[in-house]
Design a protein around this motif. Structure first.
Motif, PDB file in Angstrom:
ATOM      1  N   ILE A   1       0.874  -1.170   0.000  1.00  0.00           N
ATOM      2  CA  ILE A   1       0.000   0.000   0.000  1.00  0.00           C
ATOM      3  C   ILE A   1       0.918   1.228   0.000  1.00  0.00           C
ATOM      4  N   THR A   2       0.775   2.089  -0.992  1.00  0.00           N
ATOM      5  CA  THR A   2       1.599   3.281  -1.077  1.00  0.00           C
ATOM      6  C   THR A   2       0.782   4.398  -1.697  1.00  0.00           C
ATOM      7  N   ASP A   3       1.444   5.508  -2.042  1.00  0.00           N
ATOM      8  CA  ASP A   3       0.739   6.618  -2.676  1.00  0.00           C
ATOM      9  C   ASP A   3       1.512   7.094  -3.900  1.00  0.00           C
ATOM     10  N   TYR A   4       2.545   7.908  -3.684  1.00  0.00           N
ATOM     11  CA  TYR A   4       3.318   8.444  -4.803  1.00  0.00           C
ATOM     12  C   TYR A   4       4.787   8.050  -4.682  1.00  0.00           C
ATOM     13  N   SER A   5       5.062   7.048  -3.876  1.00  0.00           N
ATOM     14  CA  SER A   5       6.437   6.653  -3.605  1.00  0.00           C
ATOM     15  C   SER A   5       7.037   5.868  -4.769  1.00  0.00           C
ATOM     16  N   GLY A   6       8.298   6.197  -5.100  1.00  0.00           N
ATOM     17  CA  GLY A   6       8.999   5.467  -6.146  1.00  0.00           C
ATOM     18  C   GLY A   6       9.313   4.037  -5.757  1.00  0.00           C
ATOM     19  N   VAL A   7       9.032   3.672  -4.506  1.00  0.00           N
ATOM     20  CA  VAL A   7       9.294   2.305  -4.063  1.00  0.00           C
ATOM     21  C   VAL A   7       8.485   1.294  -4.868  1.00  0.00           C
ATOM     22  N   VAL A   8       7.387   1.725  -5.461  1.00  0.00           N
ATOM     23  CA  VAL A   8       6.545   0.803  -6.227  1.00  0.00           C
ATOM     24  C   VAL A   8       7.310   0.196  -7.398  1.00  0.00           C
ATOM     25  N   PHE A   9       8.257   0.932  -7.971  1.00  0.00           N
ATOM     26  CA  PHE A   9       9.020   0.425  -9.116  1.00  0.00           C
ATOM     27  C   PHE A   9       9.984  -0.685  -8.687  1.00  0.00           C
ATOM     28  N   ASP A  10      10.499  -0.583  -7.461  1.00  0.00           N
ATOM     29  CA  ASP A  10      11.338  -1.647  -6.916  1.00  0.00           C
ATOM     30  C   ASP A  10      10.489  -2.844  -6.509  1.00  0.00           C
ATOM     31  N   TYR A  11       9.332  -2.546  -5.964  1.00  0.00           N
ATOM     32  CA  TYR A  11       8.464  -3.615  -5.454  1.00  0.00           C
ATOM     33  C   TYR A  11       8.013  -4.553  -6.570  1.00  0.00           C
ATOM     34  N   VAL A  12       7.607  -3.997  -7.694  1.00  0.00           N
ATOM     35  CA  VAL A  12       7.122  -4.850  -8.789  1.00  0.00           C
ATOM     36  C   VAL A  12       8.252  -5.660  -9.397  1.00  0.00           C
ATOM     37  N   LEU A  13       9.486  -5.187  -9.246  1.00  0.00           N
ATOM     38  CA  LEU A  13      10.642  -5.938  -9.738  1.00  0.00           C
ATOM     39  C   LEU A  13      10.938  -7.121  -8.831  1.00  0.00           C
ATOM     40  N   HIS A  14      10.851  -6.889  -7.539  1.00  0.00           N
ATOM     41  CA  HIS A  14      11.184  -7.927  -6.558  1.00  0.00           C
ATOM     42  C   HIS A  14      10.050  -8.923  -6.358  1.00  0.00           C
ATOM     43  N   ASN A  15       8.821  -8.428  -6.306  1.00  0.00           N
ATOM     44  CA  ASN A  15       7.654  -9.272  -6.020  1.00  0.00           C
ATOM     45  C   ASN A  15       6.845  -9.487  -7.289  1.00  0.00           C
ATOM     46  N   LYS A  16       7.142 -10.552  -7.985  1.00  0.00           N
ATOM     47  CA  LYS A  16       6.574 -10.782  -9.317  1.00  0.00           C
ATOM     48  C   LYS A  16       5.063 -11.021  -9.303  1.00  0.00           C
ATOM     49  N   GLN A  17       4.553 -11.649  -8.249  1.00  0.00           N
ATOM     50  CA  GLN A  17       3.137 -12.013  -8.216  1.00  0.00           C
ATOM     51  C   GLN A  17       2.354 -11.264  -7.145  1.00  0.00           C
ATOM     52  N   ALA A  18       2.926 -10.217  -6.592  1.00  0.00           N
ATOM     53  CA  ALA A  18       2.247  -9.481  -5.530  1.00  0.00           C
ATOM     54  C   ALA A  18       1.309  -8.430  -6.109  1.00  0.00           C
ATOM     55  N   SER A  19       0.827  -7.516  -5.279  1.00  0.00           N
ATOM     56  CA  SER A  19      -0.172  -6.542  -5.714  1.00  0.00           C
ATOM     57  C   SER A  19       0.091  -5.196  -5.059  1.00  0.00           C
ATOM     58  N   VAL A  20      -0.546  -4.165  -5.610  1.00  0.00           N
ATOM     59  CA  VAL A  20      -0.371  -2.811  -5.101  1.00  0.00           C
ATOM     60  C   VAL A  20      -1.730  -2.126  -4.946  1.00  0.00           C
ATOM     61  N   ILE A  21      -1.916  -1.430  -3.831  1.00  0.00           N
ATOM     62  CA  ILE A  21      -3.074  -0.560  -3.615  1.00  0.00           C
ATOM     63  C   ILE A  21      -2.531   0.843  -3.340  1.00  0.00           C
ATOM     64  N   PHE A  22      -3.148   1.847  -3.938  1.00  0.00           N
ATOM     65  CA  PHE A  22      -2.720   3.227  -3.724  1.00  0.00           C
ATOM     66  C   PHE A  22      -3.713   3.927  -2.794  1.00  0.00           C
ATOM     67  N   TYR A  23      -3.164   4.445  -1.695  1.00  0.00           N
ATOM     68  CA  TYR A  23      -3.990   5.214  -0.760  1.00  0.00           C
ATOM     69  C   TYR A  23      -3.518   6.663  -0.814  1.00  0.00           C
ATOM     70  N   CYS A  24      -4.320   7.522  -1.436  1.00  0.00           N
ATOM     71  CA  CYS A  24      -3.914   8.904  -1.748  1.00  0.00           C
ATOM     72  C   CYS A  24      -4.961   9.914  -1.266  1.00  0.00           C
ATOM     73  N   PRO A  25      -5.078  10.115   0.045  1.00  0.00           N
ATOM     74  CA  PRO A  25      -6.103  11.040   0.556  1.00  0.00           C
ATOM     75  C   PRO A  25      -5.856  12.502   0.180  1.00  0.00           C
ATOM     76  N   ASP A  26      -4.633  12.833  -0.204  1.00  0.00           N
ATOM     77  CA  ASP A  26      -4.313  14.211  -0.605  1.00  0.00           C
ATOM     78  C   ASP A  26      -4.039  14.307  -2.107  1.00  0.00           C
ATOM     79  N   PHE A  27      -4.693  13.454  -2.875  1.00  0.00           N
ATOM     80  CA  PHE A  27      -4.422  13.342  -4.307  1.00  0.00           C
ATOM     81  C   PHE A  27      -4.591  14.671  -5.039  1.00  0.00           C
ATOM     82  N   VAL A  28      -5.679  15.377  -4.786  1.00  0.00           N
ATOM     83  CA  VAL A  28      -5.940  16.640  -5.487  1.00  0.00           C
ATOM     84  C   VAL A  28      -4.857  17.662  -5.171  1.00  0.00           C
ATOM     85  N   ARG A  29      -4.507  17.773  -3.903  1.00  0.00           N
ATOM     86  CA  ARG A  29      -3.472  18.730  -3.490  1.00  0.00           C
ATOM     87  C   ARG A  29      -2.107  18.336  -4.044  1.00  0.00           C
ATOM     88  N   TYR A  30      -1.820  17.050  -4.068  1.00  0.00           N
ATOM     89  CA  TYR A  30      -0.527  16.580  -4.535  1.00  0.00           C
ATOM     90  C   TYR A  30      -0.393  16.754  -6.052  1.00  0.00           C
TER      91      TYR A  30
END
Length: 343
Positions: free
Chosen positions: A243-272
């Motif tokens: 679970i992340t928002d705008y973190s670049g860690v997602v690019f590492d995560y999908v490389l390491h965890n081939k069959q895992a999943s991602v959810i984005f929690y972005c409560p400040d999306f409009v402001r960001y």
């Protein structure tokens, strides 16, 4: 060095190759990692104005033939010579949020500030990337010539590749991005924890940006939520979902965890989106659901079906890690040796 463990053991390798010729400057948030490297024979100095100016530490920059950086360092403007090589090893494998000229706050800075920024960007002889997608963003963000791009792969990803996880973990990992406003980040973390506590059958790990420290005493944690400072490869291996928002860690995560999943929690999306800005194409990739409220996050955790996103997740991982094949450090070291022989 402004990010600990961003080198993927490159610093140790360089130390063995160049011994006393290698000098490491570290920011204070990487002190512990720098001291570990010192025990292995690496010569280290603090990256502080007092040392750079009062103790002439800037002379190391001026006299170096090859300079490796992992962030924006304004001192490059003072020291860069035509005969020097500056290789930017950016601390992220990809980008969701905008930076450089694409960030909205850069446009609001004075002309003198903007000229100073560009001088630092122009000092980069090369920028190492792991994908063509990241290369495009770098060129737009720094306004650089395409010839500076070095598509060798990100050295740090070698460790992730060589310890690839085929989704054997069971923990849910929460990693929000860095925010300079600690109060707003703390509110977002508290909101997320309030949702995690509603799922006592699931285990959650929280790992923050390496420049931030969150102690268990800073927040009220349910029994199923823990805080970790462990290495990325270790926490990735424990997890089945990020679970992340705008973190670049997602690019590492999908490389390491081939069959895992991602959810984005972005409560400040409009402001960001307004500041600093979000790469326009990223959320169109749809590698996982984007939630903006605690109600949406709770609902997704109840009914999430990873198979819906698996094909897009796999394509995304391949596109953003085109040159990350486990041999990036080897290629970069070979390139450094070629430059060194030009002396």
């Amino acid at each position: 060095m402004s990010f600990a463990n961003n080198d993927g053991e490159l610093i140790e390798t360089l130390s063995k190759e160049y011994k006393e010729e290698l000098v490491l400057f570290y920011t204070m948030n990487t002190y512990e990692y720098a001291k570990k490297l010192e025990k292995k024979g690496v010569r280290i100095y603090p990256y502080r104005k007092s040392f750079l100016l009062l103790f002439n530490g800037i002379s190391f920059f001026k006299n170096a033939k090859i300079i490796l950086v992992d962030n924006y360092f304004p001192e490059l403007v003072l020291s860069k010579k035509a005969t020097q090589y500056v290789i930017q090893l950016w601390h992220a494998n990809g980008a969701i949020k905008k930076f450089g000229w694409e960030a909205s706050d850069t446009q609001q800075r004075s002309l003198s500030d903007q000229r100073r920024f560009q001088k630092v960007y122009d000092s980069f002889t090369n920028v190492v990337v792991g994908s063509d997608e990241m290369a495009k963003i770098v060129l737009r963000s720094y306004r650089l010539n395409p010839q500076v791009i070095l598509p060798l792969g990100i050295p740090r990803t070698d460790t992730l590749i060589n310890n690839t996880n085929k989704n054997s973990g069971t923990t849910i990992l929460y990693m929000p991005t860095f925010r300079s406003d600690w109060k707003s980040l703390k509110e977002i973390i508290d909101q997320a924890i309030s949702v995690f506590g509603k799922f006592p059958e699931k285990n959650f790990l929280i790992r923050l940006h390496p420049t931030l420290k969150l102690k268990s005493s800073d927040v009220r944690l349910p029994n199923n939520v823990k805080i970790t400072f462990d290495f990325l490869s270790n926490v990735f291996s424990q997890s089945c979902l990020l679970i992340t928002d705008y973190s670049g860690v997602v690019f590492d995560y999908v490389l390491h965890n081939k069959q895992a999943s991602v959810i984005f929690y972005c409560p400040d999306f409009v402001r960001y989106q307004e500041n600093p800005g979000i790469q326009s194409q990223f959320f169109l990739e749809k590698i996982g659901p984007k939630t903006e409220t605690i109600e949406e996050l709770e609902q997704v955790l109840k009914s999430f079906d990873a198979t819906v996103y698996q094909d897009r997740y796999t394509l995304f991982a391949a596109k953003w890690n085109k040159y990350n094949d486990g041999k990036a450090q080897e290629r970069l070291l070979s390139y450094i040796k070629v430059l060194d022989q030009k002396r």
